[in-house]
Motif scaffolding. Structure first.
Motif, PDB file in Angstrom:
ATOM      1  N   PRO A 178      -9.636  74.112  19.581  1.00 34.29           N
ATOM      2  CA  PRO A 178     -10.863  73.402  19.659  1.00 34.29           C
ATOM      3  C   PRO A 178     -11.266  73.344  18.285  1.00 34.29           C
ATOM      4  O   PRO A 178     -11.335  73.848  17.422  1.00 34.29           O
ATOM      5  CB  PRO A 178     -11.595  74.235  20.519  1.00 34.29           C
ATOM      6  N   THR A 179     -11.782  71.865  18.389  1.00 30.22           N
ATOM      7  CA  THR A 179     -12.365  71.503  17.003  1.00 30.22           C
ATOM      8  C   THR A 179     -13.867  72.069  17.157  1.00 30.22           C
ATOM      9  O   THR A 179     -14.364  72.762  17.918  1.00 30.22           O
ATOM     10  CB  THR A 179     -12.763  70.197  16.919  1.00 30.22           C
ATOM     11  N   ALA A 180     -14.456  71.995  15.800  1.00 30.71           N
ATOM     12  CA  ALA A 180     -15.669  72.506  15.565  1.00 30.71           C
ATOM     13  C   ALA A 180     -16.914  72.048  16.606  1.00 30.71           C
ATOM     14  O   ALA A 180     -17.579  72.919  17.118  1.00 30.71           O
ATOM     15  CB  ALA A 180     -16.263  72.402  14.215  1.00 30.71           C
ATOM     16  N   ALA A 181     -16.626  70.773  16.685  1.00 29.76           N
ATOM     17  CA  ALA A 181     -17.406  69.863  17.713  1.00 29.76           C
ATOM     18  C   ALA A 181     -17.325  70.356  18.982  1.00 29.76           C
ATOM     19  O   ALA A 181     -18.356  70.737  19.750  1.00 29.76           O
ATOM     20  CB  ALA A 181     -17.160  68.558  17.550  1.00 29.76           C
ATOM     21  N   MET A 182     -16.200  70.741  19.541  1.00 27.86           N
ATOM     22  CA  MET A 182     -15.960  71.007  20.877  1.00 27.86           C
ATOM     23  C   MET A 182     -16.599  72.639  21.077  1.00 27.86           C
ATOM     24  O   MET A 182     -17.215  72.782  22.091  1.00 27.86           O
ATOM     25  CB  MET A 182     -14.290  71.288  21.208  1.00 27.86           C
ATOM     26  N   ARG A 183     -16.249  73.529  20.148  1.00 28.71           N
ATOM     27  CA  ARG A 183     -16.841  74.826  20.302  1.00 28.71           C
ATOM     28  C   ARG A 183     -18.350  74.900  20.159  1.00 28.71           C
ATOM     29  O   ARG A 183     -18.869  75.640  21.012  1.00 28.71           O
ATOM     30  CB  ARG A 183     -16.543  75.451  18.946  1.00 28.71           C
ATOM     31  N   TYR A 184     -18.818  73.870  19.402  1.00 24.38           N
ATOM     32  CA  TYR A 184     -20.328  73.630  19.621  1.00 24.38           C
ATOM     33  C   TYR A 184     -20.957  73.300  20.806  1.00 24.38           C
ATOM     34  O   TYR A 184     -21.808  73.999  21.503  1.00 24.38           O
ATOM     35  CB  TYR A 184     -20.758  72.745  18.369  1.00 24.38           C
ATOM     36  N   LYS A 185     -20.280  72.385  21.348  1.00 20.77           N
ATOM     37  CA  LYS A 185     -20.727  71.674  22.697  1.00 20.77           C
ATOM     38  C   LYS A 185     -20.343  73.061  23.822  1.00 20.77           C
ATOM     39  O   LYS A 185     -21.239  73.084  24.598  1.00 20.77           O
ATOM     40  CB  LYS A 185     -19.831  70.601  23.060  1.00 20.77           C
ATOM     41  N   GLU A 186     -19.238  73.788  23.599  1.00 21.80           N
ATOM     42  CA  GLU A 186     -18.904  74.795  24.811  1.00 21.80           C
ATOM     43  C   GLU A 186     -20.290  75.823  24.580  1.00 21.80           C
ATOM     44  O   GLU A 186     -20.775  76.297  25.366  1.00 21.80           O
ATOM     45  CB  GLU A 186     -17.845  75.353  24.399  1.00 21.80           C
ATOM     46  N   ILE A 187     -20.584  76.323  23.211  1.00 25.49           N
ATOM     47  CA  ILE A 187     -21.776  77.375  23.042  1.00 25.49           C
ATOM     48  C   ILE A 187     -23.033  76.719  23.673  1.00 25.49           C
ATOM     49  O   ILE A 187     -23.771  77.377  24.140  1.00 25.49           O
ATOM     50  CB  ILE A 187     -21.852  77.519  21.288  1.00 25.49           C
ATOM     51  N   MET A 188     -23.343  75.272  23.409  1.00 27.03           N
ATOM     52  CA  MET A 188     -24.649  74.824  23.723  1.00 27.03           C
ATOM     53  C   MET A 188     -24.407  74.750  25.316  1.00 27.03           C
ATOM     54  O   MET A 188     -25.617  74.864  26.087  1.00 27.03           O
ATOM     55  CB  MET A 188     -24.777  73.325  23.340  1.00 27.03           C
ATOM     56  N   ALA A 189     -23.365  74.470  25.914  1.00 25.99           N
ATOM     57  CA  ALA A 189     -23.397  74.306  27.357  1.00 25.99           C
ATOM     58  C   ALA A 189     -23.517  75.837  27.937  1.00 25.99           C
ATOM     59  O   ALA A 189     -24.469  75.983  28.874  1.00 25.99           O
ATOM     60  CB  ALA A 189     -22.161  73.991  27.850  1.00 25.99           C
TER      61      ALA A 189
END
Length: 122
Positions: free
Chosen positions: A5-16
């Motif tokens: 996963p990219t950093a953006a995907m990880r960020y979205k996952e963490i925020m979700a």
């Protein structure tokens, strides 16, 4: 490396997950608030019932005292004094037991007064 996963995907996952956790906490707080409101309402009703019961028992005790007083008042040599005051540390769970003991004790008093009155008339 397309599976990483990219950093953006990880960020979205963490925020979700953070949003989900916040929603879960809000829902739990809402349910808990309703539970507490319900418990408070039940406790208030119980206090009200117990206050009514306390008044009824005090009135009943006063009536028994008055009847006992009227019985011994005819004995010229006996002064019953003031009615007893309610006992603050009395245990409510023993109320029925104590109330059950009043009637036989009153009958005993009545019989004793009758016997004393009869003897006094001789």
């Amino acid at each position: 490396m397309p599976d990483e996963p990219t950093a953006a995907m990880r960020y979205k996952e963490i925020m979700a997950r953070a949003r989900k956790a916040a929603d879960d906490v809000r829902e739990w707080e809402r349910r808990r608030g309703h539970e507490l409101e319900s418990q408070i309402a039940e406790a208030a009703q119980r206090v009200e019932r117990l206050a009514e019961q306390e008044i009824a028992v005090q009135e009943r005790a006063h009536r028994w005292w008055r009847m006992a007083y009227d019985n011994v008042a005819r004995l010229s040599w006996f002064d019953p004094g003031e009615p007893p005051a309610p006992t603050a540390p009395a245990r409510g769970e023993h109320l029925d037991h104590h109330v059950e003991q009043i009637k036989p004790a009153y009958r005993e008093l009545q019989n004793a007064v009758d016997a004393l009155s009869w003897r006094a008339r001789r």
